[in-house]
Design an enzyme around this catalytic site. Sequence first.
Site, short mmCIF file in Angstrom:
data_model
loop_
_atom_site.label_atom_id
_atom_site.label_comp_id
_atom_site.label_asym_id
_atom_site.label_seq_id
_atom_site.Cartn_x
_atom_site.Cartn_y
_atom_site.Cartn_z
CE LYS A 141 42.70 41.15 44.08
NZ LYS A 141 41.91 40.09 44.23
CG HIS A 171 39.22 43.55 50.27
ND1 HIS A 171 39.80 42.86 49.47
CD2 HIS A 171 38.13 43.28 50.68
CE1 HIS A 171 38.92 41.93 49.16
NE2 HIS A 171 37.74 42.05 50.01
CE LYS A 175 36.94 40.40 53.47
NZ LYS A 175 35.63 40.63 53.25
CD GLU A 209 34.17 35.24 46.54
OE1 GLU A 209 33.56 36.30 46.68
OE2 GLU A 209 34.88 34.77 45.54
CG ASP A 228 40.35 36.68 42.62
OD1 ASP A 228 40.66 38.01 42.28
OD2 ASP A 228 39.10 36.62 42.92
CG HIS A 233 42.31 38.20 49.72
ND1 HIS A 233 42.90 39.54 49.50
CD2 HIS A 233 41.33 38.38 48.55
CE1 HIS A 233 42.31 40.16 48.73
NE2 HIS A 233 41.34 39.71 47.90
C1 BG6 Z 1 38.49 40.13 45.72
C2 BG6 Z 1 38.54 39.08 44.50
O1 BG6 Z 1 39.88 40.52 46.05
O2 BG6 Z 1 37.96 39.79 46.90
C3 BG6 Z 1 37.15 38.82 44.39
O3 BG6 Z 1 39.09 39.74 43.49
C4 BG6 Z 1 36.49 38.33 45.59
O4 BG6 Z 1 37.23 37.71 43.22
C5 BG6 Z 1 36.76 39.21 46.62
O5 BG6 Z 1 34.77 37.88 45.19
C6 BG6 Z 1 35.97 38.38 47.85
O6 BG6 Z 1 36.27 39.51 48.91
P1 BG6 Z 1 34.69 40.09 49.59
O7 BG6 Z 1 35.32 40.96 50.71
O8 BG6 Z 1 34.02 40.85 48.77
O9 BG6 Z 1 33.83 39.12 50.10
#
Ligand code: BG6
Length: 481
Positions: A141, A171, A175, A209, A228, A233
């Site tokens: 991505k 990704h 999960k 986050e 992002d 996601h």
């Molecule tokens: C990524 C983003 O795809 O996903 C990040 O670019 C983000 O900014 C992250 O922090 C969050 O995913 P995970 O699995 O690390 O919680």
Amino acid sequence: MAFQHDAPFVIIGASGDLTYRLLMPAIFRLYQAGKWKSPVVGYSPDNWGNQDFHDHIEHGLKEFVAEYSSQAWARFRPLLSFHRGELTGQDFSALADIIGSGSAVFYLALPPTLFGQAGQALAEAGLNRAPEGFRRLVVEKPFGHNLKTAQELRQALHQGWQEEQIYRIDHFLGKETAQNLLVFRLTNRFLESIWDAEHIRSVQITYAETLGLEGRWRYYDQAGALRDMLQNHLMQLFTLVAMDPPATWAADSLHNHKTEVLRAVRQIPPHRVDRFAVRGQYTQGRIGDRAVPGYREEPHIDDSSTTETFAALKLRVDNWRWHGVPFYLRSGKRLAQDYAEVAIQLKEVPRGLFGQGRENWLVFRMKPDETIDMVMWAKEPGLELNTRRRVLSTPYKREEEMEYSAYEQLLLAVAQGDRTPFPRYDEVEESWRIVDPVLQAWTQGQPEAYEAGGQGPAGQTRLMDEHMAWRRIGETDRDTP
Ligand code: BG6
């Protein structure tokens, strides 16, 4: 499905951060678990030989794999080789001798601006076809920067590759809790009968986050939270909640259903973006007991940057199932806690015989813990018919159970040719269609400031329908004390 995963796995961009931090640790863990047999060919323009590549990777494995053992490394190392080259058809053609005429996977671990060029050059070298086996292309991505560039990238890649050969990484689809969302929903009989506008009042998807920029300024300041996190996601989590059940567990059937619900998402009118979208940018504050700078004070960030570090969207789905149900999606950096969930709010019973405001929630929590929580109401012991909140909560996994990381799940799926956890192009395009008016509107004006360590911008409440509120970040559901 054939369990075929000894085909060479070529990583284009083998000296980069993604390979170092995520891909190779995931491959090594799969190897240690007895699930990986493919030779790995590292490819990059660096003036390296095998030994340099091995040393580099070994260093990363020691840092990122808790179960690293030198014995396992000694067995694994012969699978790794390095090939130097640029992203040109001519340089790539040398790979033909290394991988032969059978199956192979090419993983583009590159900056997104190079995906099109690399895909085309691989095809030019004839590596997109194999007389005896498959050829697959894995693309990281983000897939495009907006609707137009996503369409251009598709065109560039489709010149040499069929859609069935392309695996787009999101990704989140690797999960455990995202996968469980669908499994839980489609395995428990009682859910389907309440899974609609008749019973569900709203859906809130939050991915909060505490992290800030983490040195990723070059990418992040161009991207922002909407691109992002939400376009990919959170939109994917949304489809898993909102799609109709597919008839079979086949990739195309699943993707058809996901695309259909994305197509049903109402277009956000360009002149009323503010009613459907909110953006924010963090200012200095505290995360726990640590003082953190504001976004504009971060190294390399311009003090007039308007990049949003928080984005929220309200989506309306124009189909029978979801008529009138708002879907709220939000994500941000430097918020109160690492807190992520998909929360389904049920409508109240028609006549509140034992009081008002007795809401049921079904929550798939991803952070801080992976749990499934159901907020219910029950009688409080005593002489009165009073109610109190009871939360039925179950952890997603038992302590001793092995969990595979998202990258491990997805790499294995690529090797097995399982396309279910990879968004098909039409899903990606529909997601861009949904966010594009917002991206365009946000080229003007400013994001709202919010203090690091808090709940995000105050303006997010304007997205809420009457008598609704955002759930509090960091406050998991609890029994009435
Ligand atoms: C990524 C983003 O795809 O996903 C990040 O670019 C983000 O900014 C992250 O922090 C969050 O995913 P995970 O699995 O690390 O919680």
